[in-house]
Write a protein that holds these residues in place. Structure first.
Motif, PDB file in Angstrom:
ATOM      1  N   MET A 115       1.172   3.575   9.441  1.00 40.10           N
ATOM      2  CA  MET A 115       1.763   1.515   9.385  1.00 40.10           C
ATOM      3  C   MET A 115       0.202   1.283   9.582  1.00 40.10           C
ATOM      4  O   MET A 115      -0.238   0.063   8.517  1.00 40.10           O
ATOM      5  CB  MET A 115       2.142   1.343  11.082  1.00 40.10           C
ATOM      6  CG  MET A 115       1.070   1.735  12.376  1.00 40.10           C
ATOM      7  SD  MET A 115       1.940   0.544  13.801  1.00 40.10           S
ATOM      8  CE  MET A 115       1.526  -1.151  12.811  1.00 40.10           C
ATOM      9  N   ARG A 116      -1.581   2.126  10.153  1.00 41.32           N
ATOM     10  CA  ARG A 116      -2.730   2.006   9.912  1.00 41.32           C
ATOM     11  C   ARG A 116      -3.192   1.615   8.525  1.00 41.32           C
ATOM     12  O   ARG A 116      -4.418   2.079   8.416  1.00 41.32           O
ATOM     13  CB  ARG A 116      -3.601   1.734  11.021  1.00 41.32           C
ATOM     14  CG  ARG A 116      -2.622   0.967  11.509  1.00 41.32           C
ATOM     15  CD  ARG A 116      -3.087  -0.623  12.011  1.00 41.32           C
ATOM     16  NE  ARG A 116      -4.727  -0.271  12.409  1.00 41.32           N
ATOM     17  CZ  ARG A 116      -5.447  -1.571  12.156  1.00 41.32           C
ATOM     18  NH1 ARG A 116      -4.513  -3.301  12.156  1.00 41.32           N
ATOM     19  NH2 ARG A 116      -6.567  -1.795  12.375  1.00 41.32           N
ATOM     20  N   ALA A 117      -2.282   2.973   7.764  1.00 45.59           N
ATOM     21  CA  ALA A 117      -3.084   3.256   6.426  1.00 45.59           C
ATOM     22  C   ALA A 117      -2.394   3.570   4.947  1.00 45.59           C
ATOM     23  O   ALA A 117      -2.014   4.211   4.436  1.00 45.59           O
ATOM     24  CB  ALA A 117      -3.626   4.935   6.819  1.00 45.59           C
ATOM     25  N   ALA A 137      -0.702  -4.522  10.794  1.00 40.63           N
ATOM     26  CA  ALA A 137      -0.427  -2.913  10.388  1.00 40.63           C
ATOM     27  C   ALA A 137      -1.622  -3.323   8.826  1.00 40.63           C
ATOM     28  O   ALA A 137      -1.890  -4.260   9.222  1.00 40.63           O
ATOM     29  CB  ALA A 137       0.864  -3.747   9.358  1.00 40.63           C
ATOM     30  N   GLY A 138      -1.514  -1.622   8.221  1.00 42.26           N
ATOM     31  CA  GLY A 138      -3.288  -2.445   7.202  1.00 42.26           C
ATOM     32  C   GLY A 138      -3.451  -0.420   6.639  1.00 42.26           C
ATOM     33  O   GLY A 138      -2.248  -0.269   6.391  1.00 42.26           O
ATOM     34  N   PRO A 139      -4.066  -0.538   6.002  1.00 43.39           N
ATOM     35  CA  PRO A 139      -5.220  -1.695   6.234  1.00 43.39           C
ATOM     36  C   PRO A 139      -5.191  -2.943   5.501  1.00 43.39           C
ATOM     37  O   PRO A 139      -3.941  -3.579   4.592  1.00 43.39           O
ATOM     38  CB  PRO A 139      -6.404  -1.310   5.205  1.00 43.39           C
ATOM     39  CG  PRO A 139      -5.690   0.070   4.442  1.00 43.39           C
ATOM     40  CD  PRO A 139      -4.661   0.088   5.308  1.00 43.39           C
ATOM     41  N   PRO A 140      -6.521  -3.799   6.007  1.00 45.62           N
ATOM     42  CA  PRO A 140      -6.228  -4.931   5.396  1.00 45.62           C
ATOM     43  C   PRO A 140      -5.720  -5.257   3.662  1.00 45.62           C
ATOM     44  O   PRO A 140      -5.301  -6.452   3.334  1.00 45.62           O
ATOM     45  CB  PRO A 140      -7.149  -5.956   5.511  1.00 45.62           C
ATOM     46  CG  PRO A 140      -7.534  -5.455   7.412  1.00 45.62           C
ATOM     47  CD  PRO A 140      -7.564  -3.550   6.470  1.00 45.62           C
ATOM     48  N   ALA A 141      -6.625  -4.748   2.578  1.00 47.17           N
ATOM     49  CA  ALA A 141      -6.811  -4.530   1.751  1.00 47.17           C
ATOM     50  C   ALA A 141      -5.413  -3.761   1.020  1.00 47.17           C
ATOM     51  O   ALA A 141      -4.474  -4.747   0.041  1.00 47.17           O
ATOM     52  CB  ALA A 141      -7.485  -3.470   1.061  1.00 47.17           C
ATOM     53  N   ALA A 142      -4.596  -3.264   2.014  1.00 46.25           N
ATOM     54  CA  ALA A 142      -3.612  -3.136   0.697  1.00 46.25           C
ATOM     55  C   ALA A 142      -2.155  -3.784   1.320  1.00 46.25           C
ATOM     56  O   ALA A 142      -1.177  -4.708   0.770  1.00 46.25           O
ATOM     57  CB  ALA A 142      -3.078  -1.654   1.838  1.00 46.25           C
ATOM     58  N   MET A 143      -2.487  -5.177   2.413  1.00 44.20           N
ATOM     59  CA  MET A 143      -1.430  -5.774   3.038  1.00 44.20           C
ATOM     60  C   MET A 143      -1.986  -6.558   2.044  1.00 44.20           C
ATOM     61  O   MET A 143      -1.514  -7.730   1.750  1.00 44.20           O
ATOM     62  CB  MET A 143      -2.514  -6.599   4.339  1.00 44.20           C
ATOM     63  CG  MET A 143      -1.578  -5.481   5.773  1.00 44.20           C
ATOM     64  SD  MET A 143       0.328  -4.949   5.926  1.00 44.20           S
ATOM     65  CE  MET A 143      -0.436  -3.425   4.552  1.00 44.20           C
ATOM     66  N   ASP A 144      -3.280  -7.259   1.341  1.00 50.34           N
ATOM     67  CA  ASP A 144      -3.302  -8.700   0.598  1.00 50.34           C
ATOM     68  C   ASP A 144      -2.777  -8.333  -0.501  1.00 50.34           C
ATOM     69  O   ASP A 144      -2.299  -8.383  -1.325  1.00 50.34           O
ATOM     70  CB  ASP A 144      -5.118  -8.432   0.072  1.00 50.34           C
ATOM     71  CG  ASP A 144      -5.796  -9.243   1.729  1.00 50.34           C
ATOM     72  OD1 ASP A 144      -4.944  -9.405   3.168  1.00 50.34           O
ATOM     73  OD2 ASP A 144      -6.576  -9.064   1.771  1.00 50.34           O
ATOM     74  N   GLN A 145      -2.868  -6.645  -0.931  1.00 49.70           N
ATOM     75  CA  GLN A 145      -2.018  -6.607  -2.214  1.00 49.70           C
ATOM     76  C   GLN A 145      -0.422  -6.725  -2.549  1.00 49.70           C
ATOM     77  O   GLN A 145       0.073  -6.946  -3.120  1.00 49.70           O
ATOM     78  CB  GLN A 145      -2.835  -4.943  -2.367  1.00 49.70           C
ATOM     79  CG  GLN A 145      -4.131  -4.642  -3.331  1.00 49.70           C
ATOM     80  CD  GLN A 145      -4.499  -3.227  -2.810  1.00 49.70           C
ATOM     81  OE1 GLN A 145      -3.808  -2.268  -2.546  1.00 49.70           O
ATOM     82  NE2 GLN A 145      -5.718  -2.761  -3.216  1.00 49.70           N
ATOM     83  N   LEU A 146      -0.536  -6.750  -1.212  1.00 51.04           N
ATOM     84  CA  LEU A 146       1.427  -6.882  -0.679  1.00 51.04           C
ATOM     85  C   LEU A 146       1.433  -8.463  -1.629  1.00 51.04           C
ATOM     86  O   LEU A 146       2.559  -8.982  -1.986  1.00 51.04           O
ATOM     87  CB  LEU A 146       2.180  -5.904  -0.073  1.00 51.04           C
ATOM     88  CG  LEU A 146       2.010  -3.922   0.731  1.00 51.04           C
ATOM     89  CD1 LEU A 146       2.325  -3.850   1.916  1.00 51.04           C
ATOM     90  CD2 LEU A 146       2.781  -3.984  -0.603  1.00 51.04           C
TER      91      LEU A 146
END
Length: 328
Positions: A115-117, A137-146
């Motif tokens: 969940m953090r990767a 959850a993360g990383p933040p960049a992945a969450m931003d992309q979603l």
């Protein structure tokens, strides 16, 4: 005090213990502190022809429009556990690696990774109609992309407290339209917390408990305040021996003795190794826990997940401590 500050990563404790090398564990643990926020639960209806979309305000204050909740990507063991308890397992498309309960979740659902990767590409390739993610959850960049993808992403409050468990339960029940089931589950959780309160009233002793996540260079990484372990220790009515620290810190021998733990609390996944290492430490043997050989362990997600199982887990933990010779 010779200590090293370590950020809160309670879900990772479970996964790293069983799946990752020590090097990988150390690298991923450097991700940021798990943020917490309070969801504002409430669904607004907007007419859209044959169906009505729903607007949800998530724990970050984001207004998210939902068009469906039958292909859910669940990022967080607490979310998965709650959806199963609500009878909505059929709406789950994929789960992350902290989704250890119920056990069949990891077997019958697609794997999203840790969940953090999270890989945003991996999530998007499954074409979910909704992504539910714990706020840490993360990383933040992945969450931003979603978020940028346009697929509805709802962040769920990760606060480790009894009140937050009830809020999460009702919030998730509203999202999947399981209102009656949410009421029943919330009532069951409340009843179980009352049973825990009764136990605590009958067992007023407050042992000093130190949660050790892992060993680093033969020194324990222990939980201070602001961690799920601290919240669980306080929930059972005990005292966190590491309460003078913030987050996770590596404790040297001198300060371990000064903490004077009566009980060492561990996750089942790492208990055997940590116990052996601590018992080999002359300093640890000077503590009450070391002199009396008092260790208590519980499965990681059950201990630290703060989901529907938490009130029963806390009661079981209190009884385990009592059986170990230090009642709470």
């Amino acid at each position: 005090m010779n200590t090293q500050h370590i950020s809160e990563e309670h879900r990772f404790q479970l996964l790293a213990a069983s799946r990752y090398s020590r090097r990988t564990f150390g690298a991923l643990l450097t991700f940021g502190v798990a943020s917490v926020c309070l969801p504002r639960v409430g669904l607004a209806q907007q007419a859209t022809g044959a169906e009505a979309s729903r607007i949800v305000t998530d724990c970050r204050g984001r207004r998210v429009t939902l068009h469906g909740a039958t292909r859910i990507a669940s990022i967080g063991g607490t979310i998965t556990e709650t959806l199963y308890a609500l009878g909505r397992s059929g709406d789950i498309l994929a789960v992350d690696q902290t989704s250890t309960w119920p056990e069949q979740a990891r077997k019958e659902k697609k794997d999203l990774g840790y969940m953090r990767a999270i890989s945003s590409e991996g999530v998007l390739s499954l074409r979910p109609d909704l992504v539910l993610a714990m706020n840490d959850a993360g990383p933040p960049a992945a969450m931003d992309q979603l978020v940028a993808s346009g697929i509805p992403l709802v962040f769920v409050d990760a606060t480790p407290s009894p009140d937050a468990i009830e809020r999460r339960t009702r919030f998730l029940a509203d999202i999947v339209g399981a209102h009656a089931e949410g009421d029943r589950l919330s009532q069951s959780i409340t009843t179980q917390f009352k049973q825990l309160d009764t136990w605590r009233a009958e067992h007023p002793a407050k042992p000093r408990v130190l949660f050790v996540m892992r060993m680093t260079n033969n020194r324990p990484m222990a939980a201070g305040t602001g961690t799920a372990a601290d919240a669980m220790i306080r929930l059972v009515g005990a005292v966190n021996a590491g309460g003078g620290m913030q987050g996770y810190k590596i404790v040297d021998q001198e300060n371990l003795v000064a903490l004077k733990p009566d009980i060492i609390l561990l996750m089942d996944q790492t208990a055997a190794v940590i116990r052996a290492d601590l018992l080999a430490d002359p300093g640890f043997r000077l503590t009450p826990a070391g002199r009396n050989n008092v260790f208590v362990s519980m499965e990681g997600e059950r201990l630290l997940g703060f989901g529907p199982r938490t009130p029963q887990a806390a009661l079981d933990l209190a009884k385990m401590m009592a059986a170990a010779g230090h009642p709470v």
